[in-house]
Design an enzyme around this catalytic site. Structure first.
Site: not given
Ligand code: UT7
Length: 330
Positions: A114, A254, A284
């Protein structure tokens, strides 16, 4: 040394929408749990036989080239951040380059889960700052649905597909990537990984039957590390650069969990309107969350704005970047 500035940003989200209602029909969950615990309403899914992350990435890069008036042959380097490459090899960056007609560049992937965009931004801007290259594309693209287990309620509501890309160019002005604080700690391995399909456990009937070719996450443990580590690196980068809650114009976190974002923004003392949040629409998208946010907020960004970007992901790898935005929206 010259500075490396972002001179354009674009994103691509596939059309198909997977709602919480749809997921509630697959596993024992409901909209209320997903909204209160995570903050996701729906996510986008790339459908179509034979389409991988490069399909998302090349569309974002094509749009980036169009918006910035850049010809494909001008691009010198293509860096692709992804955990869901089209193939184990060759690189997804090479496939994106081919699809975009980028013929005069070398291209490679980086794997930082990520945190791929954050790590990519620091390393790609280094190529520009060092004076070696003048036009570098950084693209993050993730077909997270390809490694999501839609029979596992603890992970399947979380992820979505998408891509974002930026163009990096040199500038004499005091703008662009000003500072980065990035960490890796291998302690994270057992808590967040895809267990099979790599060289430790190559794909086999047995590990596929055990669903080990999907994302495995111990959510509660990852949550704790994510909040404390991202908050620490954000505070670190603010302190190093004499930034305060008043001089930070935008916080770009994020998008893994709305509660994580709110916890960090609170520690920074930031008001809600400075925080980019679109997790509700896209979930996500791993490495792609940050450039998707930048593309969505592009029209509001002004030259000289102070942005603080932060991510946390598998590894664990996490950190923060202080970015001075380089142009006014057209
Ligand atoms: O992007 C990479 C980094 N990743 C992250 O930053 C993710 C960090 N982790 C998280 O965001 C959260 O931990 C999750 C969203 C993954 C999970 O939220 P949580 O509040 O930590 O839930 P939990 O795993 O502690 O589970 C709480 C309860 C459990 O039930 P019991 O044991 O308390 O009875 C779960 O079984 O919620 C249950 N549960 C669900 N219930 C309804 C877990 N998933 C679901 C679900 N629907 N989808």
């Amino acid at each position: 040394m010259q500075n490396a500035v972002i001179t354009g940003v674009a994103s691509y989200l596939p059309e198909d929408v997977l709602t919480n209602e749809d997921i509630s029909r697959m596993v024992d969950t409901n909209d209320e749990w997903i909204m209160t615990r995570v903050g996701i309403k729906e996510r986008r899914i790339l459908k179509g036989e034979g389409l991988g992350s490069s399909e998302l990435g090349y569309r974002a890069v094509n749009e980036l080239l169009r918006k910035t008036g850049t010809r494909p042959e001008e691009i010198e380097v293509v860096v692709c951040a992804t955990s869901t490459p089209d193939y184990r090899f060759p690189s997804t960056a090479s496939i994106i380059s081919e699809k975009c007609g980028i013929k005069n560049a070398f291209a490679y992937d980086i794997q930082a889960a990520c945190s791929g965009f954050l790590v990519g931004l620091q390393t790609a801007s280094g190529l520009v700052k060092g004076g070696l290259y003048k036009k570098v594309v950084l693209v993050a693209c993730e077909k997270m649905s390809s490694m999501t287990d839609y029979s596992d309620r603890s992970t399947c509501p979380l992820f979505g597909d998408g891509a974002g890309a930026v163009l990096l160019e040199p500038s004499e002005e005091k703008l662009g990537v000003m500072d980065a604080v990035i960490h890796t700690d291998g302690v994270g391995l057992p808590h967040l990984l895809m267990k099979a399909g790599g060289s430790v456990s190559p794909a086999s009937h047995e590990n596929v039957d055990r669903h080990e070719h999907y994302i495995y996450q111990e959510g509660r443990i990852v949550f704790k590390y994510a909040v404390s580590d991202m908050a620490a690196s954000v505070l670190d980068i603010m302190e190093r650069n004499n930034l305060t809650m008043d001089t930070v114009d935008w916080f770009v976190p994020h998008q893994a969990n709305r509660r994580i974002i709110e916890a960090i923004a609170r520690r920074m003392g930031l008001s809600e309107e400075k925080v980019m949040v679109n997790i509700e629409k896209y979930g996500n998208t791993s490495a792609a969350t940050l450039p998707i946010c930048l593309a969505e907020w592009e029209s509001k960004l002004k030259k000289g704005d102070n942005l603080v970007l932060t991510t946390f992901g598998a590894g664990f790898t996490w950190g923060a970047i202080y970015l001075k935005w380089a142009y006014d929206a057209k």
